[in-house]
Design an enzyme around this catalytic site. Structure first.
Site, PDB file in Angstrom:
ATOM      1  N   SER A 214       0.746  -1.115   0.069  1.00 32.24           N
ATOM      2  CA  SER A 214      -0.013  -0.042  -0.080  1.00 32.24           C
ATOM      3  C   SER A 214       0.837   1.408  -0.100  1.00 32.24           C
ATOM      4  CB  SER A 214      -0.942  -0.063   1.059  1.00 32.24           C
ATOM      5  OG  SER A 214      -2.004   1.086   0.771  1.00 32.24           O
ATOM      6  N   ASP A 310      -8.791  -3.608  -6.586  1.00 28.91           N
ATOM      7  CA  ASP A 310      -8.463  -3.146  -5.324  1.00 28.91           C
ATOM      8  C   ASP A 310      -9.411  -2.459  -4.199  1.00 28.91           C
ATOM      9  OD1 ASP A 310      -6.892  -1.455  -3.363  1.00 28.91           O
ATOM     10  OD2 ASP A 310      -5.097  -2.123  -4.514  1.00 28.91           O
ATOM     11  N   HIS A 377      -6.361  -6.300  -1.329  1.00 28.31           N
ATOM     12  CA  HIS A 377      -5.422  -4.885  -1.405  1.00 28.31           C
ATOM     13  C   HIS A 377      -3.881  -5.447  -1.401  1.00 28.31           C
ATOM     14  CE1 HIS A 377      -4.174  -0.904  -1.001  1.00 28.31           C
ATOM     15  NE2 HIS A 377      -3.936  -0.770   0.145  1.00 28.31           N
TER      16      HIS A 377
END
Ligand SMILES: *[C@@H]1O[C@H](CO)[C@@H](O)[C@H](O)[C@H]1NC(C)=O
Ligand SMILES: *[C@@H]1O[C@H](CO)[C@@H](O)[C@H](O)[C@H]1NC(C)=O
Ligand SMILES: *[C@@H]1O[C@H](CO)[C@@H](O)[C@H](O)[C@H]1NC(C)=O
Length: 437
Positions: A214, A310, A377
């Site tokens: 991330s 995502d 994610h």
């Protein structure tokens, strides 16, 4: 599982607090970091595969908790978290053939884009080491279990904690010069952290992989070439960005939500000085916070792991709260299985934007990719999604195998999945509260 439960409840607590004190947009974006913590430890994951032994490799004996180490040169280097506390990392020594091989993993957790959102972040583990857990679980790419992490299990491993709010790009010249005490030291943290890790053995590395998830996946791309620079010339050095490919797309209401958010982050922390020079020369600096404008100018081999659905991006880039005032997307965001055919069409459009962007990298020899069609994610840091009998696959490869193929140059490793719901191996995140699906 008591530990997981406690973290899960604590995660809920964070989200509750955030909901009370934050403006909508700040909340929506910042909350992602907490959602990840929440998800990772609560296992609200569902799989299309019917097998029930997803977590069979994660019995109590397999948990590998690694203690927190404070950066010893921080004060001397002026490298502080947002609140002025000392940054930290977790280190586990390698063994056997891994003793001169290193994998670094940068923690994620969104960004703060205003004095108020950064001031709030100071009161959490993403802005202050005072609130960090004293030990974390090493799993996925950080696992020491060969059956769960075939290529990197015995490497030296470092998890770098994220506490600057801007993917390690802030500069102190931009700190507010009034009573608001905020430290924008991301770039200084990065340098001090690298120097410390070099001193504990990285300087002697034969092979090294910088990775992150991330906001940490974005930091990986931003700092990839610096990382190459500080390592011995002879060493093999590569970078893996997981869930870090944030697309510069408008939201469903036609607003450039993520672009204006990044613009605020970059301006607030004076991040331009840490971004790719050739990019900043060509366009407005905050655009150089988007991987699509960074990857082409990275000289070090890069691997991209990102799902085209995502969930963080769907919640914060494509359908942020203000773009969906009547909540038509709420159920769909909780679980992709709840999406209407029309909503799936919109998600397929988002996927097409991803594919169009990735097509530019298809020709680049050193760029590898694993672009799957799961509602998820970050996928490299949990054993369940990294490597196991039931983890997501494309072309019969797990993410760990695909990354290994690319790192060790075993074969070309560019994998693009077919569109949802074609891939039965996906782990789709499910926020509806069901523990398992
Ligand atoms: C301090 O300065 C920042 C801008 O640098 C501003 O946003 C903030 O409101 C100021 N705070 C106080 C308490 O004056
Ligand atoms: C879109 O952006 C404009 C200008 O920033 C803002 O006034 C408006 O409320 C936004 N609309 C939505 C639906 O987010
Ligand atoms: C998929 O990979 C596994 C493990 O590498 C192998 O045993 C299996 O034969 C492969 N299946 C197919 C259909 O290629």
């Amino acid at each position: 599982m008591a530990t997981a439960q406690r973290w899960w409840l604590r995660g809920r607590g964070y989200i509750f607090i955030l909901g009370q004190r934050w403006g909508k947009r700040e909340w929506a974006i910042a909350v992602a970091g907490f959602s990840i913590v929440l998800l990772a430890f609560s296992f609200i994951i569902s799989s299309d595969s019917s097998s029930s032994d997803h977590f069979s490799g994660a019995g109590a004996g397999a948990y590998d908790f690694v203690p927190l180490t404070f950066l010893s040169n921080a004060v001397q280097r002026g490298a502080y978290c947002l609140d002025g506390s000392v940054p930290a990392y977790h280190f586990k020594k390698g063994f056997g053939s891994g003793s001169r091989r290193w994998v670094l993993h940068i923690e994620g957790g969104g960004w703060c884009n205003s004095v108020s959102s950064c001031s709030f972040r100071k009161t959490t583990a993403l802005g202050s080491s005072k609130y960090m857990d004293h030990q974390v679980l090493f799993s996925g790419i950080l696992s020491r279990d060969q059956s769960r992490n075939p290529d990197f299990y015995n490497w030296n491993k470092v998890k770098i904690r994220y506490c600057d709010g801007a993917s390690f790009t802030g500069h102190p010249e931009s700190e507010p010069n009034n009573d608001t005490k905020l430290f924008f030291r991301g770039q200084l943290i990065w340098r001090a952290m690298m120097d410390e890790i070099l001193s504990i053995g990285l300087s002697n590395a034969q092979e090294a992989l910088l990775s992150g998830c991330s906001a940490g996946g974005l930091a990986t791309l931003i700092h990839c070439d610096d990382f190459r620079e500080i390592l011995p010339k002879k060493a093999k050095v590569k970078c893996l960005s997981d869930g870090g490919f944030f697309l510069n797309e408008k939201d469903i209401a036609g607003n450039a939500t993520i672009q204006s958010f990044y613009h605020d982050v970059v301006r607030l922390q004076g991040a331009a000085g840490s971004l790719k020079k050739d990019c900043v020369a060509k366009m407005e600096p905050s655009k150089c916070f988007f991987p699509q404008n960074i990857v082409k100018s990275i000289n070090t081999p890069v691997y991209l792991v990102n799902p085209t659905y995502d969930f963080w991006q769907i919640r914060n880039i494509l359908v942020p709260g203000p773009a969906d005032p009547h909540g038509h997307w709420r159920k769909c965001q909780l679980s992709i299985r709840n999406c209407s055919p029309e909503q799936i069409q919109v998600l397929q459009g988002f996927r097409n934007s991803f594919l169009k962007t990735f097509s530019e990298f298809q020709q680049m020899k050193d760029v590898g990719m694993f672009i799957n069609s799961c509602y998820s994610h970050c996928q490299t840091w949990m054993s369940e999604t990294w490597h196991g009998p039931n983890s997501p696959k494309i072309n019969n490869k797990t993410i760990a195998e695909a990354v290994g193929d690319w790192f060790f140059e075993r074969k070309v490793s560019k994998h693009i999945d077919c569109p949802y719901p074609c891939n039965p191996t996906c782990y789709h995140m499910d926020f509806t509260g069901r523990r398992f699906h």
